[in-house]
Design a protein around this motif. Structure first.
Motif, short mmCIF file in Angstrom:
data_model
loop_
_atom_site.label_atom_id
_atom_site.label_comp_id
_atom_site.label_asym_id
_atom_site.label_seq_id
_atom_site.Cartn_x
_atom_site.Cartn_y
_atom_site.Cartn_z
N VAL A 94 42.15 37.12 35.10
CA VAL A 94 41.05 37.84 35.03
C VAL A 94 40.49 38.71 36.34
O VAL A 94 40.36 39.80 36.60
CB VAL A 94 39.88 37.41 34.20
N PHE A 95 40.08 37.58 37.21
CA PHE A 95 39.76 38.08 38.67
C PHE A 95 40.85 38.94 39.48
O PHE A 95 40.28 39.99 40.11
CB PHE A 95 39.55 36.60 39.39
N ALA A 96 42.11 38.75 39.32
CA ALA A 96 43.05 39.49 39.91
C ALA A 96 42.99 40.97 39.29
O ALA A 96 43.02 41.84 40.14
CB ALA A 96 44.52 38.85 39.73
N VAL A 97 43.02 41.14 38.01
CA VAL A 97 42.74 42.39 37.32
C VAL A 97 41.84 43.14 38.05
O VAL A 97 41.53 44.30 38.14
CB VAL A 97 42.70 42.05 35.92
N LEU A 98 40.47 42.61 37.93
CA LEU A 98 39.19 43.13 38.64
C LEU A 98 39.40 43.64 40.00
O LEU A 98 38.88 44.52 40.22
CB LEU A 98 38.13 42.04 38.45
N ILE A 99 40.11 42.76 40.67
CA ILE A 99 40.52 43.24 41.94
C ILE A 99 41.41 44.52 42.01
O ILE A 99 41.07 45.55 42.80
CB ILE A 99 41.10 42.09 42.92
N ILE A 100 42.19 44.55 41.17
CA ILE A 100 42.98 45.82 40.97
C ILE A 100 42.16 47.08 40.43
O ILE A 100 42.51 48.07 41.21
CB ILE A 100 44.31 45.47 40.15
N VAL A 101 41.37 46.62 39.54
CA VAL A 101 40.61 47.79 38.93
C VAL A 101 39.57 48.64 40.30
O VAL A 101 39.31 49.59 40.45
CB VAL A 101 39.87 47.27 37.97
N HIS A 102 39.11 47.35 40.78
CA HIS A 102 38.19 47.68 42.12
C HIS A 102 38.80 48.57 43.04
O HIS A 102 38.18 49.38 43.63
CB HIS A 102 37.21 46.56 42.47
N ASP A 103 39.96 47.95 43.64
CA ASP A 103 40.49 48.32 45.04
C ASP A 103 41.52 49.51 44.75
O ASP A 103 41.65 50.28 45.44
CB ASP A 103 40.92 47.38 45.71
N ASP A 104 42.62 49.19 43.83
CA ASP A 104 43.72 49.96 43.69
C ASP A 104 43.23 51.11 42.67
O ASP A 104 43.98 52.32 42.97
CB ASP A 104 44.96 49.18 42.98
N ILE A 105 42.76 51.03 41.63
CA ILE A 105 42.32 52.19 40.82
C ILE A 105 41.08 52.79 41.06
O ILE A 105 40.69 54.18 40.80
CB ILE A 105 42.14 51.48 39.30
N HIS A 106 40.48 52.31 42.28
CA HIS A 106 39.28 52.83 43.21
C HIS A 106 37.99 53.00 42.20
O HIS A 106 37.09 53.77 42.75
CB HIS A 106 39.67 54.46 43.79
N LEU A 107 37.86 52.19 41.18
CA LEU A 107 36.66 51.92 40.37
C LEU A 107 35.38 51.67 41.48
O LEU A 107 34.09 51.80 41.07
CB LEU A 107 36.88 51.15 39.29
N GLY A 108 35.87 50.91 42.41
CA GLY A 108 34.62 50.46 43.40
C GLY A 108 34.07 51.57 44.12
O GLY A 108 33.11 51.35 44.85
N ASP A 109 34.49 52.60 44.10
CA ASP A 109 33.88 54.05 44.73
C ASP A 109 32.90 54.59 43.68
O ASP A 109 32.28 55.39 44.31
CB ASP A 109 35.09 54.83 45.03
N HIS A 110 32.93 54.06 42.44
CA HIS A 110 31.84 55.00 41.64
C HIS A 110 30.56 53.82 41.41
O HIS A 110 30.89 52.43 41.24
CB HIS A 110 32.50 55.06 40.31
N PRO A 111 29.53 54.37 41.72
CA PRO A 111 28.26 53.30 41.53
C PRO A 111 28.11 52.47 40.34
O PRO A 111 27.76 51.33 40.31
CB PRO A 111 27.18 54.30 41.78
#
Length: 291
Positions: free
Chosen positions: A123-140
């Protein structure tokens, strides 16, 4: 010492220092608070299990930081130029390759403990992918949701390994729920000191979107959250006063002191407060904080 041995030792120390630099700034933000949480919430304690939990936590944090820092080079050049990628110790390409290797390593490490630890690691690995690779980390909003998920996942994994249990009791579930809610409501605290770098990289954090409103929000969120937590964990009058007063001071500082240097100091105080939040389950586990 032979030339070959000396060269090997020098390279090993260089790699260890690089790994340290990837995670250096997150000991106060993640390692210490999460380990305090695991120690306080766990119904069982063992020195060896504590060491295993610490290793599990550090390698998973290492995995996230390698991935995240390979995607935030422009921001780090301004905010944290000492990190391995902007300082030239490792290339962005090599750090991306290392990130995937660490994902496999962390899953293998988790398999030494339990199926639930493996699931938590996945689950942690998936969250990293979502955050960094899908770029959801750019949305507040999505960035904060990813941060909450990642933080609670680290708490869960460390707790499972330290307690050596495959299930969670009521106190553990309550503590994880409170932690998730607190992080969701206050995680914006990390963004104030990084406004310049975030603006340069195109991120839209709360302090950038609402410079004044975000300060007012932090001013209110800290004491209100602390008051609610004091009630939930049935703190004694003195403990409640001390805890709420500390959070109020942090909120006041975020509202009054607005330069980058003081925002960095504010964030350090915020992390001390988070450690205090994670000590609150001691009222149940150790019958403490009732005074």
């Amino acid at each position: 010492m032979s030339y070959f041995a000396a060269t090997t030792l020098h390279r090993a120390l260089h790699h260890f220092e690089t790994a340290w630099l990837f995670t250096r700034s997150d000991f106060k933000t993640t390692i210490f608070p999460v380990m305090i949480f695991a120690i306080v919430v766990s119904p069982h304690h063992n020195v060896l299990a504590l060491f295993y939990a610490l290793c599990w936590l550090w390698f998973h944090l290492f995995q996230f930081n390698v991935s995240n820092q390979s995607c935030s080079i422009h921001e780090d050049v301004l905010n944290k130029p000492w990190r391995p990628v902007p300082s030239g110790r490792i290339s962005a390409k090599d750090s991306r390759a290392l990130r995937w290797a660490l994902m496999v390593f962390c899953l293998g490490l988790s398999s030494l403990f339990s199926l639930n630890a493996v699931i938590t690691s996945a689950v942690f690995a998936v969250l990293i992918i979502v955050h960094d690779d899908i770029h959801l980390g750019d949305h507040p909003i999505f960035k904060n949701l990813c941060n909450v998920g990642g933080y609670v996942t680290l708490e869960l994994g460390s707790l499972l390994i330290l307690s050596r249990e495959s299930w969670l009791d009521g106190t553990s579930i309550k503590a994880l729920s409170c932690s998730a809610l607190v992080i969701l409501l206050t995680v914006h605290a990390q963004d104030f000191a990084d406004v310049n770098g975030d603006r340069r990289s195109g991120r839209r954090t709360l302090p950038i979107i609402a410079p004044e409103g975000s300060r007012i929000y932090m001013f209110c969120a800290f004491p209100l959250s602390s008051f609610a937590l004091a009630s939930v964990w049935s703190l004694g009058p003195f403990s409640s006063l001390l805890f709420v007063s500390m959070s109020a001071w942090v909120g006041i500082r975020y509202y009054l002191f607005r330069d980058e240097i003081r925002d960095q100091a504010n964030y350090r105080l915020y992390n001390i407060w988070i450690m205090g939040v994670h000590l609150l389950p001691a009222t149940v586990r150790f019958r403490a904080l009732a005074w």
